[in-house]
Design a protein around this motif. Structure first.
Motif, short mmCIF file in Angstrom:
data_model
loop_
_atom_site.label_atom_id
_atom_site.label_comp_id
_atom_site.label_asym_id
_atom_site.label_seq_id
_atom_site.Cartn_x
_atom_site.Cartn_y
_atom_site.Cartn_z
N GLY A 2 0.53 -1.12 0.26
CA GLY A 2 -0.16 0.44 0.03
C GLY A 2 0.76 1.36 -0.16
O GLY A 2 0.30 2.38 -0.50
N GLY A 3 2.11 0.63 0.25
CA GLY A 3 2.97 2.06 0.32
C GLY A 3 3.59 2.95 -1.77
O GLY A 3 2.95 2.16 -2.20
N HIS A 4 3.85 4.04 -1.75
CA HIS A 4 4.62 4.10 -2.70
C HIS A 4 6.09 4.38 -3.01
O HIS A 4 6.72 5.32 -1.74
N PRO A 5 6.79 3.25 -3.91
CA PRO A 5 8.33 3.56 -4.15
C PRO A 5 8.91 4.53 -4.53
O PRO A 5 8.21 5.20 -5.95
N VAL A 6 9.91 5.05 -4.12
CA VAL A 6 11.09 6.12 -5.00
C VAL A 6 12.33 6.02 -5.24
O VAL A 6 13.46 5.80 -4.19
N VAL A 7 12.00 5.26 -6.60
CA VAL A 7 13.30 4.57 -7.12
C VAL A 7 14.28 6.20 -7.57
O VAL A 7 13.70 6.77 -8.00
N LEU A 8 15.40 5.84 -6.63
CA LEU A 8 16.64 7.25 -6.96
C LEU A 8 17.71 6.09 -8.09
O LEU A 8 18.24 5.65 -7.07
N ARG A 9 18.51 6.91 -8.99
CA ARG A 9 19.60 7.14 -9.49
C ARG A 9 20.19 7.74 -9.42
O ARG A 9 20.35 9.09 -9.07
N SER A 10 21.83 7.19 -8.30
CA SER A 10 22.14 8.55 -7.35
C SER A 10 23.55 9.30 -8.27
O SER A 10 23.01 10.37 -8.18
N GLY A 11 23.00 8.69 -9.61
CA GLY A 11 24.10 9.73 -10.91
C GLY A 11 22.61 11.37 -11.18
O GLY A 11 23.37 12.01 -11.35
N GLU A 12 21.79 10.55 -10.75
CA GLU A 12 20.23 11.84 -10.49
C GLU A 12 20.30 12.84 -9.86
O GLU A 12 19.94 13.96 -9.86
N MET A 13 20.78 12.09 -8.19
CA MET A 13 20.84 13.43 -7.32
C MET A 13 21.51 13.87 -6.79
O MET A 13 22.71 13.66 -7.70
N GLN A 14 21.67 14.20 -6.41
CA GLN A 14 22.36 16.06 -5.76
C GLN A 14 23.58 14.93 -5.15
O GLN A 14 25.10 15.76 -4.75
N ILE A 15 23.69 13.98 -5.11
CA ILE A 15 25.04 13.36 -4.38
C ILE A 15 25.82 13.45 -5.05
O ILE A 15 27.59 13.22 -4.80
N SER A 16 25.30 13.13 -6.90
CA SER A 16 26.53 12.80 -7.32
C SER A 16 27.01 14.65 -7.65
O SER A 16 28.22 14.14 -8.33
N ARG A 17 26.19 15.37 -7.57
CA ARG A 17 26.77 16.75 -7.50
C ARG A 17 27.98 16.83 -6.09
O ARG A 17 28.28 18.05 -6.23
N GLY A 18 28.19 16.39 -5.18
CA GLY A 18 28.91 15.99 -3.33
C GLY A 18 28.02 17.16 -2.82
O GLY A 18 28.40 17.34 -1.65
N GLU A 19 26.62 16.66 -3.44
CA GLU A 19 25.96 17.20 -1.45
C GLU A 19 25.91 15.98 -0.66
O GLU A 19 26.53 14.36 -1.48
N ALA A 20 26.05 16.77 0.61
CA ALA A 20 26.30 15.05 1.74
C ALA A 20 25.99 14.32 1.74
O ALA A 20 24.34 14.97 1.45
N LEU A 21 26.32 12.84 2.86
CA LEU A 21 25.17 11.99 2.52
C LEU A 21 24.11 12.10 3.63
O LEU A 21 23.00 11.96 4.12
N ARG A 22 25.33 13.20 4.44
CA ARG A 22 23.92 13.30 5.83
C ARG A 22 22.52 14.26 5.44
O ARG A 22 21.58 14.29 5.88
N ASP A 23 22.98 15.68 4.45
CA ASP A 23 22.03 16.39 4.10
C ASP A 23 20.75 15.73 3.78
O ASP A 23 19.86 15.14 3.55
N THR A 24 21.16 14.44 2.74
CA THR A 24 20.37 13.75 1.47
C THR A 24 20.05 12.75 2.73
O THR A 24 18.30 12.72 2.89
#
Ligand code: CP
Ligand code: NVA
Length: 301
Positions: free
Chosen positions: A65-87
């Protein structure tokens, strides 16, 4: 409240693991019977490729009954240096749990350290505990109680082997691992506090499979090991699961493999596509086991 993470499998007690496997069997019989994730979303972050893990989690979250949000890390701001902590801080404001597939265990530990919601290891360099849940579910379907069961793992002493050892010993199993020199699991595996089973390390695959009721293997070249692929294939060539090796195990023993497989390398095509395996059941069981895990972590009874 500190969230419950699932990073190595050792976070579970033996009693919890038992309940989880029973619950997974119930969910397998009745896949749409739970709405434990109604109104909730789960983030699934992939830093490496996946077929089974992505589909089984995505469909499993939907079935709950939930909604999955599939994220490829290359499309996330992590790939541009955003901290894992902030993510972790941001995702925790939106979702009920975070799954991560990554190459480095320190990455998932850091995400978990800063997440306010449960973090689930969807595969790291050292661990693949969601796979081990499906493996134990498959063994339970075949043999009932897992306590005292002897299972052999033949091949590279990798993440899949380690997680089978960690979660198998929690259930009281004997996991016999056969690998060539240089590819063995470490002697001092940090097994869970309540582990009552046994891990034995062997060179000879025929010695490891003696009396085993299942013979498990995995790829010789894991994700991230590609630069040493030829060296690995040479070192592991004698560690193939084929009919001859299954003949040396207990009567009725079957082959297991987490997939993707390389027929002709770690497993023969005859075994992979023949009657002496439960490999395709294992792949299905990913979804049922992970749904029971999500219920435990996100919506405990
Ligand atoms: N067994 C497994 O984890 O498969 P994927 O890499 O396809 O997710
Ligand atoms: N040991 C393999 C498992 C793949 C599901 C890898 O890490 O690539």
């Amino acid at each position: 409240m500190t969230p419950r993470h699932f990073l190595t499998g050792a976070e579970l007690t033996a009693a919890e693991l038992d309940v989880l496997l029973d619950r997974a069997l119930e969910l397998k019989r009745s896949p749409l019977s739970s709405s434990a994730l109604a109104g909730a979303s789960v983030a699934l972050i992939f830093q490496k490729p996946s077929t089974r893990t992505r589909v089984s989690f995505e469909v499993g979250v939907h079935e709950l009954g939930g909604h999955p949000v599939v994220l490829r890390s290359g499309e996330m701001q992590i790939s541009r240096g955003e901290a894992l902590r902030d993510t972790a801080l941001v995702l925790s404001r939106h979702v009920a749990a975070i799954g991560l597939r990554t190459g480095d265990d320190a990455t998932i530990e850091e995400l978990a350290a800063h997440s306010a919601v449960p973090v689930i290891n969807m595969l790291s360099a050292r661990h693949h505990p969601c796979q081990a849940l499906a493996d134990l579910l498959t063994l339970r379907e075949a043999y009932g109680a897992l306590d005292g069961l002897h299972v052999a793992y033949v091949g590279d002493g990798n993440n899949v082997a380690r997680s089978l050892a960690v979660l198998g010993t929690l259930e009281g199993m004997h996991v016999a691992v056969a690998s060539p020199e240089g590819y063995s699991l470490e002697d001092d595996l940090s097994l869970p506090a309540g582990a009552k089973g046994l891990v034995t390390l062997h060179d000879d695959p025929y010695e490891a499979v003696k009396d085993a009721c299942a013979v498990y293997t995995d790829v010789w070249v894991s994700m991230g090991d590609e630069s040493a692929a030829e060296e690995r294939r040479t070192a592991l060539a004698a560690y193939r699961v084929d009919d001859a090796l299954l003949d040396a195990a207990a009567a009725g023993a079957f082959a297991m493999h987490d997939l993707p497989a390389h027929p002709g390398e770690e497993i023969s095509a005859e075994v992979l596509y023949g009657p002496r395996q439960r490999i395709w059941d294992q792949a299905e069981n990913r979804r049922h086991a992970q749904k029971a895990l999500l219920e435990l972590l996100v919506a405990p009874a």
